[in-house]
Design a protein around this motif. Sequence first.
Motif, PDB file in Angstrom:
ATOM      1  N   TYR A 277       0.703  -1.034  -0.032  1.00  0.00           N
ATOM      2  CA  TYR A 277       0.198  -0.055   0.080  1.00  0.00           C
ATOM      3  C   TYR A 277       0.790   1.318   0.049  1.00  0.00           C
ATOM      4  CZ  TYR A 277      -3.339   3.633   1.562  1.00  0.00           C
ATOM      5  OH  TYR A 277      -4.099   4.524   1.830  1.00  0.00           O
TER       6      TYR A 277
ATOM      7  N   ARG B 187       2.744   1.846  -3.350  1.00  0.00           N
ATOM      8  CA  ARG B 187       1.738   2.333  -4.345  1.00  0.00           C
ATOM      9  C   ARG B 187       1.429   3.857  -4.256  1.00  0.00           C
ATOM     10  NH1 ARG B 187      -2.028  -2.495  -4.036  1.00  0.00           N
ATOM     11  NH2 ARG B 187      -1.452  -3.732  -5.731  1.00  0.00           N
ATOM     12  N   TYR B 188       1.383   4.231  -2.766  1.00  0.00           N
ATOM     13  CA  TYR B 188       0.967   5.563  -2.720  1.00  0.00           C
ATOM     14  C   TYR B 188       2.183   6.562  -3.046  1.00  0.00           C
ATOM     15  CZ  TYR B 188      -0.456   9.633  -0.062  1.00  0.00           C
ATOM     16  OH  TYR B 188      -0.849  10.954   0.272  1.00  0.00           O
TER      17      TYR B 188
ATOM     18  N   HIS C 143       3.069   6.651  -6.670  1.00  0.00           N
ATOM     19  CA  HIS C 143       2.008   7.685  -7.431  1.00  0.00           C
ATOM     20  C   HIS C 143       2.283   9.106  -6.967  1.00  0.00           C
ATOM     21  CE1 HIS C 143      -0.157   3.986  -8.509  1.00  0.00           C
ATOM     22  NE2 HIS C 143      -0.805   4.714  -9.333  1.00  0.00           N
TER      23      HIS C 143
ATOM     24  N   PHE D 212       2.873  11.933  -9.849  1.00  0.00           N
ATOM     25  CA  PHE D 212       2.241  12.860 -10.065  1.00  0.00           C
ATOM     26  C   PHE D 212       2.866  14.374  -9.729  1.00  0.00           C
ATOM     27  CE2 PHE D 212      -1.484  10.521  -8.844  1.00  0.00           C
ATOM     28  CZ  PHE D 212      -1.735  10.165 -10.052  1.00  0.00           C
ATOM     29  N   SER D 213       3.852  14.500  -8.945  1.00  0.00           N
ATOM     30  CA  SER D 213       4.665  15.726  -8.569  1.00  0.00           C
ATOM     31  C   SER D 213       5.453  16.039  -9.941  1.00  0.00           C
ATOM     32  CB  SER D 213       5.312  15.796  -7.225  1.00  0.00           C
ATOM     33  OG  SER D 213       6.652  15.071  -7.330  1.00  0.00           O
TER      34      SER D 213
ATOM     35  N   GLY E 134       3.472  17.158 -12.827  1.00  0.00           N
ATOM     36  CA  GLY E 134       3.117  18.592 -12.516  1.00  0.00           C
ATOM     37  C   GLY E 134       4.274  19.176 -13.034  1.00  0.00           C
TER      38      GLY E 134
ATOM     39  N   ARG F 246       4.317  19.472 -16.884  1.00  0.00           N
ATOM     40  CA  ARG F 246       3.229  20.125 -17.386  1.00  0.00           C
ATOM     41  C   ARG F 246       3.578  21.431 -17.282  1.00  0.00           C
ATOM     42  NH1 ARG F 246      -1.203  18.174 -14.013  1.00  0.00           N
ATOM     43  NH2 ARG F 246      -1.268  16.249 -15.436  1.00  0.00           N
ATOM     44  N   THR F 247       4.081  22.171 -16.315  1.00  0.00           N
ATOM     45  CA  THR F 247       4.478  23.487 -16.229  1.00  0.00           C
ATOM     46  C   THR F 247       5.665  23.785 -17.361  1.00  0.00           C
ATOM     47  OG1 THR F 247       4.091  23.165 -13.733  1.00  0.00           O
ATOM     48  CG2 THR F 247       5.091  25.269 -14.553  1.00  0.00           C
TER      49      THR F 247
ATOM     50  N   MET G  69      -1.307  17.441 -24.522  1.00  0.00           N
ATOM     51  CA  MET G  69      -2.010  17.056 -23.419  1.00  0.00           C
ATOM     52  C   MET G  69      -1.907  15.699 -23.048  1.00  0.00           C
ATOM     53  SD  MET G  69      -3.687  19.534 -21.916  1.00  0.00           S
ATOM     54  CE  MET G  69      -5.108  18.750 -20.962  1.00  0.00           C
TER      55      MET G  69
ATOM     56  N   SER H 237      -8.376  19.371 -15.113  1.00  0.00           N
ATOM     57  CA  SER H 237      -7.608  18.886 -16.370  1.00  0.00           C
ATOM     58  C   SER H 237      -8.367  19.878 -17.507  1.00  0.00           C
ATOM     59  CB  SER H 237      -7.736  17.831 -16.669  1.00  0.00           C
ATOM     60  OG  SER H 237      -9.164  17.290 -17.267  1.00  0.00           O
TER      61      SER H 237
ATOM     62  N   SER I 269      -1.495  22.058 -10.934  1.00  0.00           N
ATOM     63  CA  SER I 269      -1.043  20.795 -11.232  1.00  0.00           C
ATOM     64  C   SER I 269      -0.733  20.134  -9.836  1.00  0.00           C
ATOM     65  CB  SER I 269       0.271  20.556 -11.804  1.00  0.00           C
ATOM     66  OG  SER I 269       0.259  20.907 -13.127  1.00  0.00           O
TER      67      SER I 269
ATOM     68  N   PHE J 167      -4.188  19.250  -8.572  1.00  0.00           N
ATOM     69  CA  PHE J 167      -4.685  18.003  -9.574  1.00  0.00           C
ATOM     70  C   PHE J 167      -3.891  16.714  -9.008  1.00  0.00           C
ATOM     71  CE2 PHE J 167      -3.798  15.189 -13.258  1.00  0.00           C
ATOM     72  CZ  PHE J 167      -5.314  15.652 -13.909  1.00  0.00           C
ATOM     73  N   SER J 168      -2.605  16.731  -8.434  1.00  0.00           N
ATOM     74  CA  SER J 168      -2.133  15.516  -7.940  1.00  0.00           C
ATOM     75  C   SER J 168      -2.782  15.079  -6.669  1.00  0.00           C
ATOM     76  CB  SER J 168      -0.752  15.455  -8.054  1.00  0.00           C
ATOM     77  OG  SER J 168      -0.116  16.885  -7.835  1.00  0.00           O
TER      78      SER J 168
ATOM     79  N   THR K 156      -5.930  13.731  -7.325  1.00  0.00           N
ATOM     80  CA  THR K 156      -5.910  12.301  -7.989  1.00  0.00           C
ATOM     81  C   THR K 156      -5.597  11.333  -7.085  1.00  0.00           C
ATOM     82  OG1 THR K 156      -5.014  13.376  -9.888  1.00  0.00           O
ATOM     83  CG2 THR K 156      -5.396  11.091 -10.187  1.00  0.00           C
ATOM     84  N   LEU K 157      -4.729  11.612  -5.965  1.00  0.00           N
ATOM     85  CA  LEU K 157      -4.238  10.874  -5.170  1.00  0.00           C
ATOM     86  C   LEU K 157      -5.281  10.257  -4.105  1.00  0.00           C
ATOM     87  CD1 LEU K 157      -0.582  11.569  -3.841  1.00  0.00           C
ATOM     88  CD2 LEU K 157      -1.480   9.366  -4.831  1.00  0.00           C
TER      89      LEU K 157
ATOM     90  N   LEU L 210      -6.947   8.004  -5.882  1.00  0.00           N
ATOM     91  CA  LEU L 210      -6.569   6.521  -5.948  1.00  0.00           C
ATOM     92  C   LEU L 210      -6.287   5.985  -4.464  1.00  0.00           C
ATOM     93  CD1 LEU L 210      -3.842   7.517  -8.543  1.00  0.00           C
ATOM     94  CD2 LEU L 210      -5.528   5.795  -8.792  1.00  0.00           C
ATOM     95  N   LYS L 211      -6.247   6.564  -3.649  1.00  0.00           N
ATOM     96  CA  LYS L 211      -6.032   6.317  -2.224  1.00  0.00           C
ATOM     97  C   LYS L 211      -7.310   5.151  -1.860  1.00  0.00           C
ATOM     98  CE  LYS L 211      -4.975   9.653   0.688  1.00  0.00           C
ATOM     99  NZ  LYS L 211      -5.045  10.568   2.044  1.00  0.00           N
TER     100      LYS L 211
ATOM    101  N   PHE M 105      -6.285   1.966  -3.741  1.00  0.00           N
ATOM    102  CA  PHE M 105      -5.299   1.384  -3.020  1.00  0.00           C
ATOM    103  C   PHE M 105      -5.777   0.538  -1.782  1.00  0.00           C
ATOM    104  CE2 PHE M 105      -2.258   4.727  -4.570  1.00  0.00           C
ATOM    105  CZ  PHE M 105      -2.265   4.262  -5.806  1.00  0.00           C
ATOM    106  N   LEU M 106      -6.830   1.504  -1.137  1.00  0.00           N
ATOM    107  CA  LEU M 106      -7.133   0.750   0.113  1.00  0.00           C
ATOM    108  C   LEU M 106      -7.970  -0.360  -0.356  1.00  0.00           C
ATOM    109  CD1 LEU M 106      -7.556   1.713   3.048  1.00  0.00           C
ATOM    110  CD2 LEU M 106      -9.723   2.429   2.665  1.00  0.00           C
TER     111      LEU M 106
END
Lengths: 558, 575
Positions: free
Chosen positions: A57, A60-61, A64, A68-69, A72, A75-76, A102, B195, B225, B228-229, B232-233, B236-237, B240-241
Amino acid sequence: MLLAVLLGCLAVAGNVGLLSLAAYLISLAALHPPLVALSTAIVGVRFFGIVRALLRYLERYTAHSATFSLMGMLRTWVYARIEPLLPAEVQRNNGELLTLLMQDVETMRDFYLRLLAPPAVAGIILLAALRLLSELDTAFLYVLVTAFFICGVLCPAGMYYWQLGNAGQLLRTRASLNGHIVDGIAGMTELAAFQYGEKLTGQMISTGERLTVLQARIAWGQATTEAIGLFTLHGSVWCVLYLAVRLVETGQLPGVYLAVLVFAVQSGFEAVLPLTAASRYLPESAAAAKRLFSLPESAVSQGRAQREDRLNGTVTLERVEFRYSKDASPVLKNISFSLRPGRRIAVVGPSGAGKSSLIAALLQFGYCDKGCITFAGKDSTYFSPEAVRELFSVVPQQVYLFHASIKENILLAKPTASQSELEAVISQAALGELIDSLPQGVDTLVGQQGQALSGGQRQRIGIARALLKEAPVLLLDEPFAHLDTLTAGRVLAGLQEALRERSSLWITHQLTGLEMMDEILVVYQGEIVERGTLRELLAQQGMFWQMWCLQQDRLPFE
Amino acid sequence: MIDKRLLREARRHSQWFLLIILLGLAVGICATLQADYLSRIISGVFLEGLRLQDVRDWLSILLVIAGGRVLSGWFLELAGHQLAFEIKRDLRQRLLDKILRMGPVAGASEQTGELTNLLLEGIENIEPYFARYLPQVCVTALIPLTILVSVFLRDKITMVILLITAPLIPVFMILIGKLAEKKSKQQWEYLSRVSGHFFDVLEGLTTLKLFGRSREQIKVIAAMSQGFSAATLSVLKIAFLSALVLELVATISTALVAVGIGLRLLYSQIYFKEALFVLLLTPDFFLPLRQLGSQFHAGLSGVSAAERIYGLLNRDFTPAKFGDRTFAEEADCTVAVEAVSFCYPDRDKAALKRVSFVLKPGEKTALIGPSGAGKSTLVNLLIGFLVQQEGSIKVNGVRLQDFSLLEWQKQIALVPQTPHLFCCSVADNIRMGDETATLAAVVTAAQAAGAHDFIQALPARYDTILGDGGQALSGGEVKRIALARAFLKNAPLLILDEATTGLDPYNEKLLDESVDRLMQDKTVLIIAHRLSTVRSADQIVVLAGGQVQESGTHHELIEQKGAYYTMLNGFQGSL
């Protein structure tokens, strides 16, 4: 990302620990030792039973979160890279570049998630396993290294090349099927009228077949590489068992560890088996990365950022030649005219003649290699493009509205505007009635790209926005295209005030209201072919006169 | 999540479906046998002191079983894909048939983008359902069952543990799913907004530049962003759970089983061989259940695609009846529209009311009227896309419905307002008028339509690919290709929508000349937009509100001082 790798290793180790300890537990129990001897193993099994899931767990956390960071940042970075580009460069291929970007940023998610950390985890697990097994027998090392090489390198590589070999063809076939389908639906009238339906259906079905064959080939590759990976797993378990039996026979290995070895090897493959499936994302990610990192650098470098004291609206073009990009052919040739405060110039001509390009040229949205544009006597190269754009208020042909409120969209031009300033431009653009009729007034959301409003309403918001900017030159690209005659008249009346001290350039596709213009330019194929007042042009009986006749010939409804 | 209609599709291809079930069973049996031989070998060597040569046969058998297991899994995957391909092919064909049979009028009620999407993405979304989800369901049902049976024969207590813990997985899944649903829905809304915002900024970049506001967006995007993350997290959590719960159940049960049999071994209540066998199978028992969770999404998108596909397939549509009369070669064409009324099924107001007029060979009839007057409905009736409820259309004195529709449509050359260009070469696009035409005939038609010159300037001339993704043409050029089609078809009845190409005198003149050439000696119905066309027509039909207001020549109508006169006079000021 490093933390994710670490946690990934621990999660695999947890699994190996759980199963090998469980095997150890029952092997030991089979020898009927006192219960105390088992207690450590029992505690260990229970511990790993809980910890392993938790570790997965956490892994995965973190993976991800890190991904995502990274996305980000990407994207910038992409935006910062696109921002200085010319609109023509960004809008190339009908904005395909934007859509691609995109998607590409999204595609990179798979890369970060599936292709970055997992191979590292597999490598570390292999090293740890080698370290542990090296004390037993070097033959184990050969087995493990070979198996990990097959599962972690050969299968993914095979999959990658298999995919790569078919991906291009798959893409083309899909595009061609897509084309047929669009034809079949959008061209249905012609299909029936020209008895073409059956032929097209035939083409669609055969293209569909081709697509299926390709997909089947790819599916076959997937299934096969995965099967090879699984066989490697079972095969190496078998080899390890074979070797271990020999070791037990010669007394080099206590029998208790026989089951442990089998379980440990089997569960360790968790680290390497998913790599094959992950390699499926490689071609796409590679292509996305290539596109992203080959984004063109902006070629416009002219102009030292200069902020002149308020320039007035005097703009002169002399024999200007203009093109949208360095390698394109010019869209305007030999253009000369001048704007002065209070003066109104109209631009007319058939569609595609280059009318809108005049505005692009003034806004420095391209390259002006011959001739010169001067602002209050100073050459345009003296100013930065930003400084130049400050001079102009523009109402484009397609007003772009952001997914925000009407008010926010108008205030884009001047965030500090007072309530009375806002109300003034709203009434000038004849928006008052519309806004009063909306329950939320100026705070009404305009929807994605302003879709909640009609074309005419969008256009009037664009006009209000342009007026709020208070720039000395007003550029209007078919500002009344979506308005009925009555509304157009009201907007025009509202504009009078603003026009008095500003210069203005009107592009129009309808030859009405030209009496109020100081000069009319007739543009055809990128050049000014006629110029003068309405009276002069009609008397000339040239191109303008022909257009005028065409317009008069039109029946009064459309 | 087992969609009945999709299952019915699978039954149509029952041989593949059966194969999938059998292979799923084979994988389960192989796994059991593998565990059996593994435990036999280990136990033999460990406890009974067997030597390598004693277990050599078992080892060979073990290798064969492992091979069998992998092969069955391999075949299982291929069979799943094969089933998916068969069904996709089937559905695609049925959808196409349905859409084409519905024709342009009924089909026009659907959005083009929506239909295209259904035919391409919708059909593709069916694949994971059959290729992955359905086999997984079979495997999930069969493998644990096989294992349960074999464990039952060896150790009933473990079977009880498995039997108790296994249902916990779906129970927890449902509980968490319910908890998560609401939260994730809120989050997804936020996500799509964020988005959308990013896209908005990119699309509106030019506008931002015009107002000098583009650079500050770099910071905005960075902040967005981040939001956004985070969003999303948090979605997703939840996913994941549920994975955590699944794994927890699986690993804790494995630990329970291991400790349980370990203790019983200690007190000699079970043989080592049996214990090892059970322990080997425990992870395999939970694996399919966990994998089903990961295929859940594939199942879901398949079902939602099926919803849309069957929505279209099951729509009621009965095509109009036509006869089988044919036309004589080179026949002229007189079309009499007699008191025709038509009303669209879902509307109460009639689109056409008792419309009558006659189209004669060699005559040019101009149809005029504001949009919504019923012009396109009338054209659709004439082409046979629609059938009137009252009145009749007679061709050379015979009811239109007595002819074969295909034969009738061969008599018509149609030039619509916005002609569609197909994804094929210029030559093939023109050849739609006559499939058998030689290139020379195509060139002649293009010359007559005034299209030859610009075609010669295209990158590959007559072989240039047009249409979606092909060479883009201007409005006037598209129109000329459509005219070339009509020239090539050379049909006795010409229906032409005269849309103007804007203020382009050069193009307009070219088009005028070609249209005049095309109209010679034909029965012509022209939806007119220009005064000069109307003036030169042999007959003008003024349509308004679905009714013929008046008809006659330009001079007659001016004399009458009716609707036509007022209309022109009011707008034009002078005539």
